[in-house]
Scaffold this motif. Structure first.
Motif, PDB file in Angstrom:
ATOM      1  N   ASP A   1     104.001  -9.152  49.300  1.00 17.63           N
ATOM      2  CA  ASP A   1     103.389  -9.560  48.032  1.00 17.63           C
ATOM      3  C   ASP A   1     102.172 -10.443  48.264  1.00 17.63           C
ATOM      4  O   ASP A   1     101.139 -10.302  47.594  1.00 17.63           O
ATOM      5  CB  ASP A   1     104.418 -10.296  47.163  1.00 17.63           C
ATOM      6  CG  ASP A   1     105.058  -9.382  46.120  1.00 17.63           C
ATOM      7  OD1 ASP A   1     104.378  -8.432  45.672  1.00 17.63           O
ATOM      8  OD2 ASP A   1     106.225  -9.611  45.773  1.00 17.63           O
TER       9      ASP A   1
ATOM     10  N   HIS B   1     102.107  -4.803  46.744  1.00 19.26           N
ATOM     11  CA  HIS B   1     103.214  -5.032  45.815  1.00 19.26           C
ATOM     12  C   HIS B   1     104.263  -3.923  45.837  1.00 19.26           C
ATOM     13  O   HIS B   1     105.462  -4.194  45.742  1.00 19.26           O
ATOM     14  CB  HIS B   1     102.666  -5.214  44.399  1.00 19.26           C
ATOM     15  CG  HIS B   1     101.744  -6.388  44.268  1.00 19.26           C
ATOM     16  ND1 HIS B   1     102.095  -7.650  44.687  1.00 19.26           N
ATOM     17  CD2 HIS B   1     100.478  -6.495  43.767  1.00 19.26           C
ATOM     18  CE1 HIS B   1     101.088  -8.481  44.452  1.00 19.26           C
ATOM     19  NE2 HIS B   1     100.103  -7.812  43.901  1.00 19.26           N
TER      20      HIS B   1
ATOM     21  N   SER C   1     106.802 -10.146  41.534  1.00 21.63           N
ATOM     22  CA  SER C   1     105.906  -9.078  41.980  1.00 21.63           C
ATOM     23  C   SER C   1     105.308  -8.338  40.782  1.00 21.63           C
ATOM     24  O   SER C   1     104.096  -8.083  40.723  1.00 21.63           O
ATOM     25  CB  SER C   1     106.662  -8.112  42.892  1.00 21.63           C
ATOM     26  OG  SER C   1     105.816  -7.098  43.375  1.00 21.63           O
TER      27      SER C   1
ATOM     28  N   GLN D   1     102.774 -10.584  38.910  1.00 19.05           N
ATOM     29  CA  GLN D   1     101.460 -10.631  39.543  1.00 19.05           C
ATOM     30  C   GLN D   1     100.637  -9.381  39.229  1.00 19.05           C
ATOM     31  O   GLN D   1      99.403  -9.431  39.212  1.00 19.05           O
ATOM     32  CB  GLN D   1     101.617 -10.794  41.059  1.00 19.05           C
ATOM     33  CG  GLN D   1     102.177 -12.143  41.477  1.00 19.05           C
ATOM     34  CD  GLN D   1     102.566 -12.175  42.944  1.00 19.05           C
ATOM     35  OE1 GLN D   1     102.253 -11.274  43.711  1.00 19.05           O
ATOM     36  NE2 GLN D   1     103.266 -13.225  43.342  1.00 19.05           N
TER      37      GLN D   1
END
Length: 564
Positions: A447, A452, A479, A482
């Motif tokens: 990550d 990802h 994850s 983001q």
């Protein structure tokens, strides 16, 4: 009364003896510095972050009263953190808080303090071995073994391993003082140091039993006379332990529970066989050889032993046989090897998942204190080798140098593994490819590198191995967060109900609710986060800004101007 010439000779002899001790002490300190020098550049890794970097008790105003009223895995509010078990190590947290203020939170100083404490522990072990009847040269060799043993890397090179090292420093100090028989001040100070050790690490609890075993071994008269002389002091030591357990219960809601049991629901026979096998493969072999070390033994990294496993049965029979032989030898011949066995078993017994259910099957760092027994055995071996080598003292020195050089080399190499999360998770994944915590750690690294999808695959693997492993679910939510996938992130954040840093989960859920236009829901999440930790900066800031948006300016002002 000594004459002047006799007094002069006495003082000269004392001077020469002290000079010899200082030379040996300097050698032990140099060994510690040489083997752990490359650990000083390590970073904050893994548990260092929640325990030190993000811990309100460490980063906020220094408050001893609050530290001593809070669990080790603090969430900011001791009442909210109380869940019927866990860890309680206030002196360790207090040392981190002081360390942070002195160094402004730089990892170098934390590593440096760990190294100093390890050197101090080795020095104290040297003093203890001498008091146990070992020669100064033999005690120095035992202390050198302790200084360079690869099994100690996790406790010394990993910053949160300080709990082991600091607790051992207090235990050894208490042991040396309590060896002074019934002198009042040393006894009171020794008991105070034992209570300090308990406040550093729970594994210090068996010390009174080990100390009493040593006193029985070294007694000069009958056991009845020893009991008459020392019973009150022994009872005082157990009184300190009982007081600690009652205090721990008042903080955590439990005197013994430390988390979700590793062997939850497993038959007792499976527990005995698995622990016997782990005792050999996970602790004894790595301690002696320095090989086969693994930074994490989360289930199912070390598989349970079945009742049909012949190797597990061999380990169990060998352990029982060694206990019987050590008991007979201790009673009849007062063998130092038997004393070493009982010291090891006494300190290791609470860690075997038999007397007290543990959250882990074992770890390198928790062998820091029990390894004192191995160092005693090495000191005794140093003294007895001339019996088998004749007068070939050089051969003994050569063998000792080879062992110390081998262990030192492995320790220096292993320090590199604990330098960063990348090296830690990569090396541990090779040793334990089915470890869910390691897989989750690899996902975190992916990550951070922006990979990802690869990270989520690691999290899925971890959850397929242990569906209850809430950290992997939390990391999965992070994850997706983001990536801006709010719905998926929210689903994953709501799954880990027992995640210890739940305040962070609530903050992210609040952010997601805000971005979805659900301000009332976001408000509730932020308030719940602050109930857990009133100093949580993200929750205070986001809640304050949300209150401004809603026109509640006075409430917003108190939040935005408050502690951060």
């Amino acid at each position: 009364m000594r004459s002047a010439p006799d007094m002069g000779r006495f003082m000269l002899d004392l001077w020469h003896r002290s000079r010899g001790k200082w030379r040996l002490a300097t050698l032990v300190i140099l060994a510690c510095c040489a083997t752990y020098f490359n650990s000083l550049n390590g970073d904050f890794i893994y548990d260092d972050r929640p325990i030190i970097v993000d811990n309100a008790l460490v980063r906020g105003p220094l408050s001893p009263a609050k530290i001593f009223a809070s669990p080790y895995w603090n969430r900011g509010d001791s009442v909210a953190s109380r869940q019927g078990g866990g860890l309680y190590r206030p002196l360790t947290i207090f040392s981190f808080a002081l360390n942070r203020r002195i160094s402004e939170g730089k990892p170098f100083s934390f590593h440096f303090v760990n190294l100093v404490l390890h050197a101090l522990a080795a020095m104290l072990l040297f003093q203890l071995l001498v008091r146990l009847g070992i020669s100064e040269n033999g005690a120095a060799f035992g202390a050198l073994v302790f200084a360079v043993l690869p099994l100690h890397v996790e406790a010394v090179s990993w910053i949160v391993g300080r709990a082991e090292v600091l607790g051992t420093v207090f235990i050894l100090s208490a042991w040396i003082l309590l060896h002074q028989r019934n002198s009042r001040i040393p006894v009171i100070t020794g008991l105070a140091l034992y209570s300090a050790a308990l406040m550093c690490k729970e594994s210090s609890a068996p010390f009174p039993a080990a100390w009493i075993i040593g006193e029985i071994f070294l007694r000069r008269g009958s056991f009845k006379k020893l009991l008459h002389d020392r019973l009150i002091v022994w009872l005082c030591a157990f009184g300190v332990l009982l007081f600690y357990l009652s205090w721990r219960h008042s903080i955590l809601g439990s005197a013994f529970v430390v988390g979700r049991p590793y062997f939850s629901g497993q038959p007792r026979l499976v527990v005995f066989l698995t622990m016997a096998k782990f005792l050999f493969k996970g602790w004894l072999v790595p301690m002696v050889t320095g090989l086969g070390l693994c930074a994490d033994y989360a289930r199912p990294g070390f598989p349970d032993a079945s009742p049909t496993d012949p190797f597990a049965w061999s380990c169990l029979v060998a352990a029982l046989g060694a206990a019987i032989a050590a008991g007979v030898a201790f009673y009849r011949r007062k063998s130092y090897a038997a004393l070493s066995f009982w010291f090891f078993f006494t300190f290791a017994a609470p860690l075997l998942n038999i007397l007290i259910p543990m959250e882990i099957i074992g770890a390198e760092r928790i062998m820091y204190l029990p390894s004192l027994a191995f160092c005693l055995l090495m000191a005794v071996a140093w003294e007895n080798l001339p019996r088998y080598l004749g007068r070939a003292i050089q051969a003994r020195t050569f063998l000792a140098a080879i062992c110390l050089a081998w262990w030192s080399f492995l320790t220096v190499q292993r320090n590199k593994i604990w330098a960063s999360e990348t090296t830690l998770f990569t090396a541990t994944a090779q040793a334990a490819p089915t470890n869910p915590r390691v897989l989750s750690g690899l996902g975190i690294l992916a990550d951070r590198q922006g990979h990802h999808e690869r990270a989520r695959e690691f999290y899925r693997q971890a959850l397929s191995i242990d569906p209850r492993y809430s950290q992997a679910a939390y990391n999965m939510g992070m994850s997706y967060f983001q990536d801006g996938a709010w719905r998926e992130a929210q689903e994953w954040f709501k799954k880990p109900h027992d995640w210890p840093q739940d305040k962070d989960t609530l903050c992210f859920l609040g952010l997601i609710a805000e971005r979805g236009g659900r301000d009332r829901e976001a408000l509730d999440y932020y308030f719940r986060a602050l109930e857990i930790d009133s100093t949580q900066p993200v929750a205070r800031r986001n809640l304050g800004l949300l209150l401004v948006k809603m026109g509640r300016l006075k409430e917003a002002q108190s939040l935005l101007n408050g502690p951060s």
